[in-house]
Design a protein around this motif. Sequence first.
Motif, short mmCIF file in Angstrom:
data_model
loop_
_atom_site.label_atom_id
_atom_site.label_comp_id
_atom_site.label_asym_id
_atom_site.label_seq_id
_atom_site.Cartn_x
_atom_site.Cartn_y
_atom_site.Cartn_z
N MET A 192 -11.83 2.32 -14.55
CA MET A 192 -11.65 2.61 -13.13
C MET A 192 -13.00 2.79 -12.44
O MET A 192 -13.13 2.54 -11.23
N GLU A 193 -14.02 3.23 -13.14
CA GLU A 193 -15.31 3.48 -12.51
C GLU A 193 -15.99 2.20 -12.07
O GLU A 193 -16.92 2.24 -11.26
N ASP A 194 -15.54 1.04 -12.57
CA ASP A 194 -16.13 -0.23 -12.16
C ASP A 194 -15.59 -0.71 -10.81
O ASP A 194 -16.20 -1.57 -10.17
N PHE A 195 -14.43 -0.16 -10.39
CA PHE A 195 -13.84 -0.62 -9.13
C PHE A 195 -14.55 0.02 -7.93
O PHE A 195 -14.89 1.21 -7.97
N PRO A 196 -14.71 -0.72 -6.83
CA PRO A 196 -15.28 -0.12 -5.59
C PRO A 196 -14.28 0.83 -4.95
O PRO A 196 -13.09 0.84 -5.29
N ASP A 197 -14.79 1.63 -3.99
CA ASP A 197 -13.94 2.66 -3.37
C ASP A 197 -12.77 2.06 -2.63
O ASP A 197 -11.67 2.64 -2.60
N GLY A 198 -12.95 0.91 -2.00
CA GLY A 198 -11.85 0.30 -1.27
C GLY A 198 -10.68 -0.05 -2.17
O GLY A 198 -9.51 0.17 -1.84
N ILE A 199 -10.98 -0.60 -3.35
CA ILE A 199 -9.91 -0.96 -4.30
C ILE A 199 -9.27 0.28 -4.88
O ILE A 199 -8.05 0.36 -5.06
N THR B 79 4.28 -4.15 -5.89
CA THR B 79 3.31 -3.37 -6.67
C THR B 79 2.67 -4.22 -7.76
O THR B 79 1.46 -4.16 -8.01
N PHE B 80 3.49 -5.04 -8.42
CA PHE B 80 2.96 -5.89 -9.50
C PHE B 80 1.94 -6.89 -8.96
O PHE B 80 0.87 -7.08 -9.56
N GLN B 81 2.24 -7.54 -7.84
CA GLN B 81 1.32 -8.53 -7.28
C GLN B 81 -0.01 -7.92 -6.86
O GLN B 81 -1.06 -8.56 -6.94
N LYS B 82 0.00 -6.66 -6.43
CA LYS B 82 -1.24 -6.00 -5.99
C LYS B 82 -2.04 -5.43 -7.15
O LYS B 82 -3.28 -5.38 -7.10
N LEU B 83 -1.35 -5.02 -8.22
CA LEU B 83 -2.06 -4.31 -9.30
C LEU B 83 -2.43 -5.18 -10.50
O LEU B 83 -3.34 -4.82 -11.26
N PHE B 84 -1.72 -6.32 -10.71
CA PHE B 84 -1.96 -7.03 -11.97
C PHE B 84 -3.39 -7.57 -12.10
O PHE B 84 -3.92 -7.64 -13.21
N PRO B 85 -4.12 -7.95 -10.98
CA PRO B 85 -5.51 -8.36 -11.18
C PRO B 85 -6.39 -7.23 -11.69
O PRO B 85 -7.26 -7.43 -12.55
N PHE B 86 -6.15 -6.03 -11.17
CA PHE B 86 -6.95 -4.88 -11.60
C PHE B 86 -6.62 -4.50 -13.05
O PHE B 86 -7.51 -4.13 -13.83
N ILE B 87 -5.32 -4.61 -13.41
CA ILE B 87 -4.92 -4.28 -14.78
C ILE B 87 -5.52 -5.29 -15.77
O ILE B 87 -6.00 -4.93 -16.85
N SER B 88 -5.53 -6.57 -15.37
CA SER B 88 -6.10 -7.60 -16.23
C SER B 88 -7.59 -7.36 -16.44
O SER B 88 -8.11 -7.48 -17.56
N TYR B 89 -8.29 -6.99 -15.36
CA TYR B 89 -9.72 -6.71 -15.47
C TYR B 89 -9.96 -5.50 -16.39
O TYR B 89 -10.84 -5.52 -17.26
N GLY B 90 -9.18 -4.45 -16.17
CA GLY B 90 -9.37 -3.27 -17.00
C GLY B 90 -9.06 -3.53 -18.46
O GLY B 90 -9.73 -3.03 -19.36
N THR B 91 -8.03 -4.35 -18.72
CA THR B 91 -7.69 -4.69 -20.11
C THR B 91 -8.80 -5.48 -20.78
O THR B 91 -9.16 -5.25 -21.94
#
Length: 259
Positions: free
Chosen positions: A1-8, A57-69
């Motif tokens: 989570m620390e890699d994400f910018p504040d907006g995300i 929710t899935f459409q908005k979060l799955f890119p972030f989840i993929s990056y974190g994984t």
Amino acid sequence: MEDFPDGILAQIKQIADADFNRFQQALDFDPTTVVNQNPTQPRDQIVQNVVAAYDQTFQKLFPFISYGTSKSVDFQRMENEARAMLQNVKDEATGITGELAAQQEQAENVLADVRKVAAEQGVSQQAIYFKDESEAHEKSAEYWKIKTVQAAIALGFYAFCTLFIHKLTWFKPEDNLQALQLMTSKVLIFGVIAYLLFLAAKNFLSHKHNAIVNKHRQNALMTYKALTDAAVTEETKDIVLNHAASCIFLPSRHRLYKK
């Protein structure tokens, strides 16, 4: 989570709060507090809100989840582990292949031994039929032997009695006709008993002959394998086979026992 910018992060928090509110609304739902309305409709509406929110929710979060994984997975470590596992599988496969080869060789040796024993026993096992027949005829021969002895005793006893039967008062003939009748009856009875003795003796000799013949067949089959093993060439084995078959199937061989 620390890699994400504040907006995300703010966007993720907003989505999480919205989903939390929907789940909290479902947890806080109490059908007893619904007034002047069927509680089924509010309950179904809450469930529909949760179901409908999944796609958004899935459409908005799955890119972030993929990056974190992808950041949390050590692909180099996984590759090394996969290589080590693959090498281990190859080593075990090699060991198993070697064991299977050794077991196959042992199995082939055992199979060869079994075939050899089967070949040896295949002919010898057929001798059991002749053995059973020999024992059956031997048993019948003993039965007819007893009957032959009994018939011989009966014939001898009758022949002895006929020497003195004419001296009995009520058997003594008074004229030539009665003498002829007495003599005829004595001859007929003697002939019947003699014929019974002949049949009993003939049956005894026949069963005894068959018992000896089948015993000889059994011995021929029991010794066939030993003779063929001692033979050097195929021609010699064929000669042994022909003699064994002649001993078993050729009727003329049976005359030897009659003589």
